[in-house]
Design an enzyme around this catalytic site. Structure first.
Site, short mmCIF file in Angstrom:
data_model
loop_
_atom_site.label_atom_id
_atom_site.label_comp_id
_atom_site.label_asym_id
_atom_site.label_seq_id
_atom_site.Cartn_x
_atom_site.Cartn_y
_atom_site.Cartn_z
N PRO A 160 0.23 -1.37 -0.04
CA PRO A 160 -0.11 -0.12 0.23
C PRO A 160 0.77 1.30 0.02
O PRO A 160 2.20 1.46 0.53
CB PRO A 160 -1.20 0.11 1.81
CG PRO A 160 -0.27 -1.64 1.70
CD PRO A 160 0.46 -2.27 0.67
N GLU A 161 0.39 2.35 -0.82
CA GLU A 161 0.99 3.54 -0.80
C GLU A 161 -0.07 4.92 -0.46
O GLU A 161 -0.78 3.82 -0.17
CB GLU A 161 1.41 3.64 -2.72
CG GLU A 161 2.77 2.79 -2.73
CD GLU A 161 3.23 3.17 -4.37
OE1 GLU A 161 2.94 4.11 -4.45
OE2 GLU A 161 3.41 2.59 -5.04
#
Ligand SMILES: [Zn+2]
Length: 287
Positions: free
Chosen positions: A2-3
């Protein structure tokens, strides 16, 4: 992994469900995921948090922070595969559920992480307006300005470096929240080769790159982030941004601007996807 947009979506989902709720208990199924100052005395933190109310859920780069009406906050790094699920009470536990926050109304917030690179920390005296000092005191690494808040002067100062632009944008101590997906997409939108030396970018090009980073992050947040394998938001839904990706994991597919085949190269150990026609490498001149 996840960014920023994926974490922002999780934060927005959790905010709706947990702010204002009272914590009844916290169950840790996998003690190894607890890191930081309360690693060895987690029960003390759990006892402190009982009957406390969640006051905010905020994001700092890729970190998620749950603050309460006591001096203890909960910081979560999702790692590669960490996710949260809001569950009704007594629903069967999904495999790899490592921690559960139970609320007084019986709702549960469950942390699930198959690959176990995620971590949960309890930390003291975190100021939601300025969370970095408390995180640094608890042993977290320093972060650069958030990619969504980075000003042009800060960005230009960061680019005053002989490092490769791709590596620099991934360095969380210089600009925080970006990962491989959104760096590749922003460089493509700005027509910059990922191996360009940062200080050779003209001011105009740097300004364009910062605008592209903002555009892409806002668009990805709007579309619920990008799901390749594990990412889900707090409702268990997939991100929808994958269909809008122009280069990331599109090796040998036609560039959406010029139809040239997208190529993949390794830069500092990371795969980079780019269009050789739209993103020409001009190493020793202002591009
Ligand atoms: Zn192209």
């Amino acid at each position: 992994m996840p960014e920023l947009p994926e974490v922002e979506n999780i934060v927005q989902g959790l905010r709706e469900h947990v702010v204002g709720r009272k914590i009844a208990n916290i169950i840790i199924h996998k003690p190894l995921i607890i890191k930081g100052p309360y690693r060895l005395r987690r029960q003390q933190a759990i006892d402190t948090l009982q009957s406390k109310t969640v006051t905010a859920v905020i994001r700092r780069a890729k970190r998620l922070i749950i603050t309460t009406d006591c001096p203890l906050s909960i910081i979560v790094q999702l790692g590669m595969t960490g996710k949260f699920l809001i569950s009704p009470p007594n629903a069967p536990l999904a495999p790899h559920t490592h921690a559960v926050i139970k609320f007084l109304d019986n709702r549960e917030l469950r942390f699930i992480d198959p690959r176990r690179f995620g971590r949960i920390c309890f930390i003291e005296n975190l100021d939601p307006e300025n969370p970095d000092p408390a995180m640094i005191a608890a042993g977290f690494g320093k972060l650069g300005p958030d990619a969504l808040d980075c000003t042009l002067p800060e960005f230009l100062q960061m680019l005053d470096s002989k490092r490769v632009i791709k590596t620099l944008l991934l360095d969380q101590t210089r600009i925080a929240g970006l990962g491989n997906i959104y760096v590749d997409e922003a460089l493509h939108q700005a027509n910059i080769h990922p191996a360009s030396i940062a200080c050779y970018l003209s001011k105009k090009k740097a300004e364009k790159l910062l605008t592209c980073i903002n555009n892409i992050l806002h668009s990805a947040i709007k579309h619920g982030g990008t799901t390749f394998s594990d990412y889900r938001n707090a409702y268990g839904e997939l991100g929808r941004f994958k269909q809008f990706l122009k280069v990331y994991q599109r090796t040998d597919q036609p560039c959406r601007k010029c139809s040239t085949s997208i190529e993949r190269v390794k830069i500092a150990g990371r795969s980079s996807h780019y269009c050789p026609k739209c993103q020409k490498l001009k190493p020793k001149s202002k591009v």
